[in-house]
Design an enzyme around this catalytic site. Structure first.
Site, PDB file in Angstrom:
ATOM      1  N   PHE A  73      24.707  31.919   2.097  1.00  0.00           N
ATOM      2  CA  PHE A  73      23.336  31.605   1.821  1.00  0.00           C
ATOM      3  C   PHE A  73      23.182  29.883   2.391  1.00  0.00           C
ATOM      4  CE2 PHE A  73      21.021  28.921  -1.897  1.00  0.00           C
ATOM      5  CZ  PHE A  73      19.844  28.779  -1.340  1.00  0.00           C
ATOM      6  N   ASP A  99      39.132  35.783   7.004  1.00  0.00           N
ATOM      7  CA  ASP A  99      39.415  35.420   5.865  1.00  0.00           C
ATOM      8  C   ASP A  99      40.146  34.059   5.669  1.00  0.00           C
ATOM      9  OD1 ASP A  99      40.404  34.977   3.022  1.00  0.00           O
ATOM     10  OD2 ASP A  99      40.888  37.185   2.983  1.00  0.00           O
ATOM     11  N   ALA A 137      32.889  28.517   2.304  1.00  0.00           N
ATOM     12  CA  ALA A 137      33.615  29.985   1.536  1.00  0.00           C
ATOM     13  C   ALA A 137      34.024  30.090   0.425  1.00  0.00           C
ATOM     14  CB  ALA A 137      34.762  30.129   2.661  1.00  0.00           C
ATOM     15  N   THR A 182      40.289  33.266  -3.277  1.00  0.00           N
ATOM     16  CA  THR A 182      39.403  32.510  -2.159  1.00  0.00           C
ATOM     17  C   THR A 182      38.974  30.994  -2.556  1.00  0.00           C
ATOM     18  OG1 THR A 182      38.293  34.693  -1.475  1.00  0.00           O
ATOM     19  CG2 THR A 182      36.959  32.608  -1.053  1.00  0.00           C
ATOM     20  N   THR A 228      30.575  22.068  -6.881  1.00  0.00           N
ATOM     21  CA  THR A 228      29.334  22.586  -7.498  1.00  0.00           C
ATOM     22  C   THR A 228      29.307  21.599  -8.820  1.00  0.00           C
ATOM     23  OG1 THR A 228      28.378  24.186  -8.891  1.00  0.00           O
ATOM     24  CG2 THR A 228      30.929  24.315  -8.546  1.00  0.00           C
ATOM     25  N   ASP A 229      28.033  21.268  -9.499  1.00  0.00           N
ATOM     26  CA  ASP A 229      27.942  20.689 -10.758  1.00  0.00           C
ATOM     27  C   ASP A 229      28.497  21.753 -11.745  1.00  0.00           C
ATOM     28  OD1 ASP A 229      25.987  22.652 -10.927  1.00  0.00           O
ATOM     29  OD2 ASP A 229      24.147  21.405 -11.383  1.00  0.00           O
ATOM     30  N   SER A 282      33.619  28.642 -12.414  1.00  0.00           N
ATOM     31  CA  SER A 282      33.661  27.268 -12.411  1.00  0.00           C
ATOM     32  C   SER A 282      35.112  26.741 -12.488  1.00  0.00           C
ATOM     33  CB  SER A 282      32.546  26.724 -13.351  1.00  0.00           C
ATOM     34  OG  SER A 282      33.183  27.145 -14.667  1.00  0.00           O
ATOM     35  N   ALA A 283      35.800  27.230 -13.101  1.00  0.00           N
ATOM     36  CA  ALA A 283      37.350  27.080 -13.272  1.00  0.00           C
ATOM     37  C   ALA A 283      38.102  27.162 -11.882  1.00  0.00           C
ATOM     38  CB  ALA A 283      38.020  27.815 -14.266  1.00  0.00           C
ATOM     39  N   ASN A 336      20.777  25.555  -5.735  1.00  0.00           N
ATOM     40  CA  ASN A 336      19.885  25.612  -4.573  1.00  0.00           C
ATOM     41  C   ASN A 336      19.117  26.496  -4.720  1.00  0.00           C
ATOM     42  OD1 ASN A 336      22.092  24.339  -1.661  1.00  0.00           O
ATOM     43  ND2 ASN A 336      22.354  23.686  -3.720  1.00  0.00           N
ATOM     44  N   VAL A 360      15.603  38.421 -18.056  1.00  0.00           N
ATOM     45  CA  VAL A 360      16.072  37.042 -18.437  1.00  0.00           C
ATOM     46  C   VAL A 360      17.286  37.001 -19.547  1.00  0.00           C
ATOM     47  CG1 VAL A 360      15.041  35.091 -19.536  1.00  0.00           C
ATOM     48  CG2 VAL A 360      13.802  36.169 -17.823  1.00  0.00           C
TER      49      VAL A 360
HETATM   50  P1  NAD Z   1      27.219  32.878  -1.017  1.00  0.00           P
HETATM   51  O1  NAD Z   1      27.940  33.683  -1.751  1.00  0.00           O
HETATM   52  O2  NAD Z   1      25.679  33.217  -0.479  1.00  0.00           O
HETATM   53  O3  NAD Z   1      28.085  32.771   0.539  1.00  0.00           O
HETATM   54  C1  NAD Z   1      29.632  32.830   0.662  1.00  0.00           C
HETATM   55  C2  NAD Z   1      29.883  32.911   2.043  1.00  0.00           C
HETATM   56  O4  NAD Z   1      31.400  32.784   2.005  1.00  0.00           O
HETATM   57  C3  NAD Z   1      29.649  34.577   2.523  1.00  0.00           C
HETATM   58  O5  NAD Z   1      29.176  34.427   3.768  1.00  0.00           O
HETATM   59  C4  NAD Z   1      30.980  35.052   2.317  1.00  0.00           C
HETATM   60  O6  NAD Z   1      31.225  36.099   3.122  1.00  0.00           O
HETATM   61  C5  NAD Z   1      32.014  34.043   2.462  1.00  0.00           C
HETATM   62  N1  NAD Z   1      33.379  34.203   2.214  1.00  0.00           N
HETATM   63  C6  NAD Z   1      33.695  34.579   0.580  1.00  0.00           C
HETATM   64  N2  NAD Z   1      34.861  34.739   0.855  1.00  0.00           N
HETATM   65  C7  NAD Z   1      35.558  34.337   1.893  1.00  0.00           C
HETATM   66  C8  NAD Z   1      36.806  34.039   2.328  1.00  0.00           C
HETATM   67  N3  NAD Z   1      37.868  34.511   1.698  1.00  0.00           N
HETATM   68  N4  NAD Z   1      36.745  33.894   3.856  1.00  0.00           N
HETATM   69  C9  NAD Z   1      35.956  33.664   4.281  1.00  0.00           C
HETATM   70  N5  NAD Z   1      34.563  33.720   4.047  1.00  0.00           N
HETATM   71  C10 NAD Z   1      34.349  33.964   2.929  1.00  0.00           C
HETATM   72  O7  NAD Z   1      27.457  31.432  -1.482  1.00  0.00           O
HETATM   73  P2  NAD Z   1      26.449  30.140  -1.538  1.00  0.00           P
HETATM   74  O8  NAD Z   1      25.444  30.207  -2.538  1.00  0.00           O
HETATM   75  O9  NAD Z   1      26.023  29.999  -0.197  1.00  0.00           O
HETATM   76  O10 NAD Z   1      27.447  28.982  -1.845  1.00  0.00           O
HETATM   77  C11 NAD Z   1      28.372  28.274  -0.770  1.00  0.00           C
HETATM   78  C12 NAD Z   1      29.083  27.416  -1.465  1.00  0.00           C
HETATM   79  O11 NAD Z   1      28.433  26.153  -2.092  1.00  0.00           O
HETATM   80  C13 NAD Z   1      30.057  27.687  -2.483  1.00  0.00           C
HETATM   81  O12 NAD Z   1      31.355  27.127  -2.271  1.00  0.00           O
HETATM   82  C14 NAD Z   1      29.543  27.622  -3.873  1.00  0.00           C
HETATM   83  O13 NAD Z   1      30.516  27.286  -4.742  1.00  0.00           O
HETATM   84  C15 NAD Z   1      28.917  25.983  -3.416  1.00  0.00           C
HETATM   85  N6  NAD Z   1      27.644  25.778  -4.122  1.00  0.00           N
HETATM   86  C16 NAD Z   1      26.471  26.820  -4.238  1.00  0.00           C
HETATM   87  C17 NAD Z   1      25.164  26.491  -4.977  1.00  0.00           C
HETATM   88  C18 NAD Z   1      24.244  27.232  -5.126  1.00  0.00           C
HETATM   89  O14 NAD Z   1      23.317  27.229  -5.887  1.00  0.00           O
HETATM   90  N7  NAD Z   1      24.190  28.512  -4.260  1.00  0.00           N
HETATM   91  C19 NAD Z   1      25.401  25.339  -5.452  1.00  0.00           C
HETATM   92  C20 NAD Z   1      26.447  24.266  -5.400  1.00  0.00           C
HETATM   93  C21 NAD Z   1      27.491  24.707  -4.676  1.00  0.00           C
HETATM   94  O1  DAU Z   2      24.773  24.995 -10.452  1.00  0.00           O
HETATM   95  C1  DAU Z   2      25.382  25.445  -9.398  1.00  0.00           C
HETATM   96  C2  DAU Z   2      25.636  26.735  -9.193  1.00  0.00           C
HETATM   97  O2  DAU Z   2      24.437  27.387  -9.291  1.00  0.00           O
HETATM   98  C3  DAU Z   2      26.281  27.262  -7.997  1.00  0.00           C
HETATM   99  O3  DAU Z   2      27.786  26.649  -8.089  1.00  0.00           O
HETATM  100  C4  DAU Z   2      26.632  28.865  -7.906  1.00  0.00           C
HETATM  101  O4  DAU Z   2      27.307  29.236  -6.951  1.00  0.00           O
HETATM  102  C5  DAU Z   2      25.303  29.329  -8.091  1.00  0.00           C
HETATM  103  O5  DAU Z   2      25.605  30.735  -8.189  1.00  0.00           O
HETATM  104  C6  DAU Z   2      24.445  29.001  -9.332  1.00  0.00           C
HETATM  105  O6  DAU Z   2      25.112  29.354 -10.440  1.00  0.00           O
HETATM  106  P1  DAU Z   2      23.982  29.733 -11.656  1.00  0.00           P
HETATM  107  O7  DAU Z   2      24.906  30.641 -12.652  1.00  0.00           O
HETATM  108  O8  DAU Z   2      23.308  28.728 -12.323  1.00  0.00           O
HETATM  109  O9  DAU Z   2      22.976  30.707 -10.713  1.00  0.00           O
HETATM  110  P2  DAU Z   2      22.491  32.164 -11.161  1.00  0.00           P
HETATM  111  O10 DAU Z   2      21.201  32.413 -10.121  1.00  0.00           O
HETATM  112  O11 DAU Z   2      23.267  33.264 -11.203  1.00  0.00           O
HETATM  113  O12 DAU Z   2      21.731  31.979 -12.619  1.00  0.00           O
HETATM  114  C7  DAU Z   2      20.555  30.949 -12.815  1.00  0.00           C
HETATM  115  C8  DAU Z   2      20.308  30.993 -14.319  1.00  0.00           C
HETATM  116  O13 DAU Z   2      19.541  32.211 -14.432  1.00  0.00           O
HETATM  117  C9  DAU Z   2      21.370  31.127 -15.283  1.00  0.00           C
HETATM  118  O14 DAU Z   2      21.186  30.464 -16.250  1.00  0.00           O
HETATM  119  C10 DAU Z   2      21.455  32.625 -15.685  1.00  0.00           C
HETATM  120  C11 DAU Z   2      19.890  33.022 -15.431  1.00  0.00           C
HETATM  121  N1  DAU Z   2      19.771  34.504 -15.006  1.00  0.00           N
HETATM  122  C12 DAU Z   2      20.394  34.712 -13.955  1.00  0.00           C
HETATM  123  C13 DAU Z   2      20.264  35.892 -13.289  1.00  0.00           C
HETATM  124  C14 DAU Z   2      20.863  36.491 -12.080  1.00  0.00           C
HETATM  125  C15 DAU Z   2      18.944  35.277 -15.821  1.00  0.00           C
HETATM  126  O15 DAU Z   2      18.487  35.059 -16.688  1.00  0.00           O
HETATM  127  N2  DAU Z   2      19.074  36.746 -15.139  1.00  0.00           N
HETATM  128  C16 DAU Z   2      19.380  37.162 -14.207  1.00  0.00           C
HETATM  129  O16 DAU Z   2      19.382  37.905 -13.828  1.00  0.00           O
END
Ligand code: NAD
Ligand code: DAU
Length: 342
Positions: free
Chosen positions: A11, A59, A82, A100, A125-126, A154-155, A183, A209
């Protein structure tokens, strides 16, 4: 300038690839991705033929392969996206998260030490700060907030952050870390809250939810996150952590209701289901440091960003319908099939 973008088929990584190719013509962007369930090569289709772009399926835990690629491409900067990123999956099976997110990070930094780079950037991440209580809206995460994690996800991210800082202090590796809030935007994998609710609502399926839906997340449009990382790798200080967030706190239930409204679907689709184990209550970033030092501010207001995002999912049904029609069905059944209503 050659930049390695790991996880660039996911993403945020894919949005970052698009951003960098547009913002910095002439930079060479090499995307390293294992293509796990969360990585999609079709996402990168628009740039596959760009001469400034290369995709490598690899990988980040594959030390030999990673060293070979460093030797071949001699990157100046590595930006590590990644990761295994879904909290719910980490609760089911923590192991791959440790492999990973921690060991993969170590392999990348060892390669950076061996071959030399000007900057290693860790996308964190936060969630490493744990959560904040709902009744203290005056509290925010700053870069000084102690690490206090809740989930195996998160750990693992916090462990990686500690390792990144250790490589800076012990070996002098030029690193920085960004810790961003939730995001949203195009190419968000359908297992996450916003795309899951859009996809289910469009199919008139129940909207699951967790608990009362009062948990608060601080939403940021993905392009704003990409601009923040771009600024940090070019102008941020080595050895520093930068929090990234846009003061946009929303309760989950309000997001789901908004999606129903935008799609013209009834709120009666909403089901309150069994809560996530260890569910964090509230995330809220204080972005003062990145604003004061680097002049970063979010550009997309949530009201506009969520409309754009919903429109993207309407215009790109093929992208997410392909994903949810395959193995994802088994995942969905496992995670939601036996989840009781509350
Ligand atoms: P995502 O799950 O959409 O994408 C992860 C990508 O990493 C995928 O393309 C997957 O194929 C690749 N990947 C996984 N394991 C791998 C490995 N061993 N080697 C090479 N590639 C590998 O994740 P995202 O939501 O895009 O998050 C990206 C980064 O941002 C992560 O590090 C996540 O912790 C961080 N982050 C995400 C959010 C959020 O809201 N999505 C917020 C803050 C930080
Ligand atoms: O804060 C940054 C983090 O945000 C990133 O580090 C993570 O990679 C990313 O996945 C995201 O984590 P969250 O756990 O906050 O995101 P998620 O979309 O899984 O869930 C958002 C909120 O919605 C959370 O409070 C759980 C709730 N939820 C989620 C799902 C999938 C539901 O209530 N129902 C659902 O089906």
């Amino acid at each position: 300038m050659t930049i390695f973008v790991t996880g660039g088929a996911g993403f945020i990584g894919s949005n970052f690839v698009f951003h960098m190719l547009k913002a910095h013509p002439g930079y060479r962007i090499v995307c390293l991705d294992k293509l796990t369930y969360a990585g999609n090569l079709s996402t990168l289709e628009p740039v596959m033929k760009n001469p400034d772009f290369r995709f490598v399926k690899i990988d980040i835990c594959d030390r030999e392969g990673i060293y070979k690629l460093f030797e071949e491409e001699k990157p100046n900067i590595v930006v590590n996206f990644a990761a295994e990123s879904h909290v719910d999956r980490s609760i089911e099976n923590p192991e791959i998260f440790l492999q990973t997110n921690i060991l993969g990070t170590q392999v990348l930094m060892d390669a950076c030490r061996k071959y030399g780079i000007t900057r290693y950037h860790q996308v964190s991440t936060d969630e490493v700060y744990g959560d904040l209580p709902l009744d203290r809206p005056d509290l925010f995460f700053t870069e000084q907030t102690p690490i206090h994690t809740s989930s195996p996800y998160s750990a693992s991210k916090a462990s990686a952050d500690l390792l990144v800082m250790a490589y800076n202090r012990t070996y002098g590796l030029p690193v920085a870390i960004s810790r961003c809030s939730n995001n949203y935007g195009p190419y968000h994998f359908p297992e996450k809250l916003i795309p899951l609710m859009i996809a289910n609502a469009l199919a008139d399926k129940p909207l699951p939810v967790y608990g009362e839906g009062l948990n608060v997340r601080d939403w940021l449009y993905v392009e704003d996150h990409c601009r923040a990382i771009d600024l940090i790798i070019h102008k941020g200080r080595v050895g520093e952590v930068y929090n990234v967030g846009g003061h946009n706190e929303m309760k989950n239930i309000d997001i789901v209701k908004l999606i129903c409204k935008e799609l013209g679907k009834p709120e009666s689709l909403i089901r309150h289901v069994e809560d996530r184990k260890g569910h964090d209550m509230r995330y809220a970033i204080d972005p003062t440091k990145i604003h004061d030092e680097l002049g970063w501010l979010p550009e997309t207001k949530f009201a506009d960003g969520i409309k754009k995002t919903i429109q993207w999912y309407l215009d790109n049904k093929q992208w997410w319908e392909t994903i949810i029609s395959g193995e994802y069905q088994n995942y969905y059944e496992k995670m939601y099939g036996s989840r009781a209503e509350v």
